[in-house]
Scaffold this active site. Structure first.
Site, PDB file in Angstrom:
ATOM      1  N   LYS A  46      14.681 -16.980  17.280  1.00  0.00           N
ATOM      2  CA  LYS A  46      14.816 -17.460  18.500  1.00  0.00           C
ATOM      3  C   LYS A  46      15.336 -16.468  19.713  1.00  0.00           C
ATOM      4  CE  LYS A  46      19.935 -17.650  17.154  1.00  0.00           C
ATOM      5  NZ  LYS A  46      21.214 -18.390  17.211  1.00  0.00           N
ATOM      6  N   ARG A 147      29.972 -26.366  16.137  1.00  0.00           N
ATOM      7  CA  ARG A 147      29.123 -26.766  17.214  1.00  0.00           C
ATOM      8  C   ARG A 147      28.037 -27.771  16.888  1.00  0.00           C
ATOM      9  NH1 ARG A 147      26.466 -20.582  17.648  1.00  0.00           N
ATOM     10  NH2 ARG A 147      25.165 -21.424  15.691  1.00  0.00           N
ATOM     11  N   TYR A 273      30.521   5.012  40.590  1.00  0.00           N
ATOM     12  CA  TYR A 273      31.551   3.852  41.130  1.00  0.00           C
ATOM     13  C   TYR A 273      32.964   4.293  40.550  1.00  0.00           C
ATOM     14  CZ  TYR A 273      27.684   1.187  43.514  1.00  0.00           C
ATOM     15  OH  TYR A 273      26.800   0.806  44.156  1.00  0.00           O
ATOM     16  N   MET A 325      23.647  -0.923  38.414  1.00  0.00           N
ATOM     17  CA  MET A 325      23.044  -2.075  38.112  1.00  0.00           C
ATOM     18  C   MET A 325      21.567  -1.278  37.594  1.00  0.00           C
ATOM     19  SD  MET A 325      21.699  -4.924  40.885  1.00  0.00           S
ATOM     20  CE  MET A 325      23.317  -5.438  41.174  1.00  0.00           C
TER      21      MET A 325
HETATM   22  C1  LIG Z   1      21.597 -21.811  12.794  1.00  0.00           C
HETATM   23  C2  LIG Z   1      21.253 -20.548  12.846  1.00  0.00           C
HETATM   24  N1  LIG Z   1      20.752 -20.006  11.582  1.00  0.00           N
HETATM   25  C3  LIG Z   1      20.583 -18.659  11.290  1.00  0.00           C
HETATM   26  C4  LIG Z   1      20.823 -17.560  12.272  1.00  0.00           C
HETATM   27  C5  LIG Z   1      20.555 -16.192  12.112  1.00  0.00           C
HETATM   28  O1  LIG Z   1      21.696 -15.443  12.045  1.00  0.00           O
HETATM   29  P1  LIG Z   1      21.860 -14.079  11.683  1.00  0.00           P
HETATM   30  O2  LIG Z   1      21.369 -13.318  12.912  1.00  0.00           O
HETATM   31  O3  LIG Z   1      23.162 -13.545  11.602  1.00  0.00           O
HETATM   32  O4  LIG Z   1      20.748 -13.752  10.541  1.00  0.00           O
HETATM   33  C6  LIG Z   1      21.211 -18.139  13.609  1.00  0.00           C
HETATM   34  C7  LIG Z   1      21.677 -17.169  14.582  1.00  0.00           C
HETATM   35  O5  LIG Z   1      22.630 -17.217  15.209  1.00  0.00           O
HETATM   36  C8  LIG Z   1      21.422 -19.577  13.743  1.00  0.00           C
HETATM   37  O6  LIG Z   1      21.909 -20.061  14.757  1.00  0.00           O
END
Ligand SMILES: Cc1ncc(COP(=O)(O)O)c(C=O)c1O
Length: 396
Positions: A46, A147, A273, A325
């Site tokens: 992801k 969540r 800054y 920046m």
């Molecule tokens: C549902 C889910 N599973 C697994 C992971 C992987 O986690 P990690 O990067 O700590 O291995 C994530 C990432 O946050 C996640 O959202």
């Protein structure tokens, strides 16, 4: 040479996020090496592969022994499938409007979909009907993360609804741990207990559920008994163990820039800054053309060192003053041989073996973990903050 339009062509930007797929492959092998025998590894790609490039990360992890892929958004999962990555893929984050458009395609592509509410179940069932293909669902159980996921008291109902629809089949049940990066936190055991009880209820309601998965990187490295059928590994693939572990991992992203300018200044010179830094001796300051718009966290100001590759070897240099920046300043020291154009490693890995400095002292390469500590955050955020303004260069 004419400068092409747009002038922001990546070739004219000195900053690079150099991705080393062989590090991701290596890390995946390291982690598969500690898995229980029946356990498969899902590579979590992801957030554009935690900033490394989703497809690059996915391919490298599959080469290292991952046999599943996971991406939060259905559109990402679809892109993985359409890229020809022919392994089971899981996706888990959607709302009605994207579900309507993307889920039928996702299900047609054979991607598994997580479900944590009756509404999500309906969306998936509708999409499966539109695709005229049965959807494989993973029932997500909220055991304390708060969540996504169904609360344990509603697991039976959700399971019943899933088995009552011919367009759905339950492929797995799963949960996500909220505190596995702190092995002393009793929350992990509580969540596992809750999951196991809910899983038993689900099986009573719907019959055997083929797979269960609980652990991300932290629990995978610390709790072998929680490996179950599948572990979901994200940050470990990219080289950053979230818990102390004997499993050696290599950073897969190296952030580099080049020195834009070097100038000699007297003691008492102020920098940046808010003039929060004043030089305590005559020194040389190096200007680096990278800043918080590129992903460096301003909260890290003045607390990290970078490595500058000079004519006569690498030197460490402390970042001084506030991170701006699009630029930062480093104190090179009065004797530095650094000059404009020299490459600078902000964090990651240095692969040409070099590490003694000009005086033969061992240098360590700053890591995303160092930046995270300096900025009061975690390596995950440092890696995923490297902005799209920084061109990715994939090592061959
Ligand atoms: C549902 C889910 N599973 C697994 C992971 C992987 O986690 P990690 O990067 O700590 O291995 C994530 C990432 O946050 C996640 O959202």
């Amino acid at each position: 040479m004419t400068v092409p339009i747009p002038a922001e062509d990546p070739r004219h930007v000195p900053n690079r996020a150099v991705i080393d797929p062989s590090a991701i492959t290596y890390n995946t092998r390291q982690i598969t090496g500690v898995l229980e025998e029946q356990t498969a590894l899902m590579a979590i790609v992801k957030a554009d592969g935690y900033g490394h490039g989703m497809l690059t990360a996915a391919r490298a992890a599959l080469e290292g022994g991952a046999t599943w892929l996971g991406a939060a958004h259905p559109a990402s999962a679809l892109a993985l499938s359409r890229a020809g990555l022919d392994v089971p893929i899981l996706t888990w984050l959607f709302e009605p409007s994207t579900a309507q458009v993307v889920l039928p395609e996702v299900i047609k592509a054979g991607v598994d979909v997580s479900v944590g509410s009756e509404l999500m179940l309906r969306m998936v069932a509708d999409a499966a009907r539109a695709a005229d293909r049965r959807a494989r669902v993973h029932i997500k159980i909220d055991t304390g993360m708060g969540r996504g996921g169904v609360v344990p008291s509603r697991v039976r109902e959700l399971g019943h609804a899933a088995t009552s629809d011919d367009y759905l089949s339950i492929a797995a049940a799963w949960t996500h741990l909220s505190a596995a990066d702190d092995p002393s936190d009793p929350m992990t055991d509580q969540q596992v207990e809750t999951f196991d009880a809910a899983f038993a209820q689900l099986c009573e309601e719907v019959g055997p559920v083929p797979l269960q998965h609980i652990s991300a990187t932290a629990a995978t490295l610390t709790r072998p008994e929680l490996h179950r059928d599948l572990v979901r590994i994200g940050i470990g693939l990219y080289g950053y163990p979230p818990v102390p572990s004997p499993v050696r991992l290599r950073p897969a992203l190296t952030l580099t820039t080049r020195v834009a300018m070097v100038k000699e200044v007297p003691a008492g010179s102020t920098v940046g800054y808010g003039h929060i830094h004043t030089t305590d001796q005559p020194t040389r300051l190096g200007l680096l053309p990278i800043g918080y718009a590129d992903g460096l966290h301003r909260a890290s100001s003045g607390k990290v060192e970078v490595l500058v590759r000079t004519r006569s070897g690498y030197q460490a240099a402390r970042q001084v003053g506030r991170i701006s920046m699009d630029q930062i300043v480093v104190d090179l020291g009065p004797e530095s041989r650094a000059q404009a154009g020299d490459e600078v490693v902000l964090f990651g890995e240095v692969l040409d073996g070099l590490l003694p400095d000009e005086e033969g002292r061992a240098l360590t390469v700053p890591t995303a973990a160092d930046w995270a500590e300096a900025g009061g955050t975690i390596p995950y955020e440092v890696l995923t903050s490297v902005s799209a303004s920084v061109p990715r260069q994939v090592k061959g």
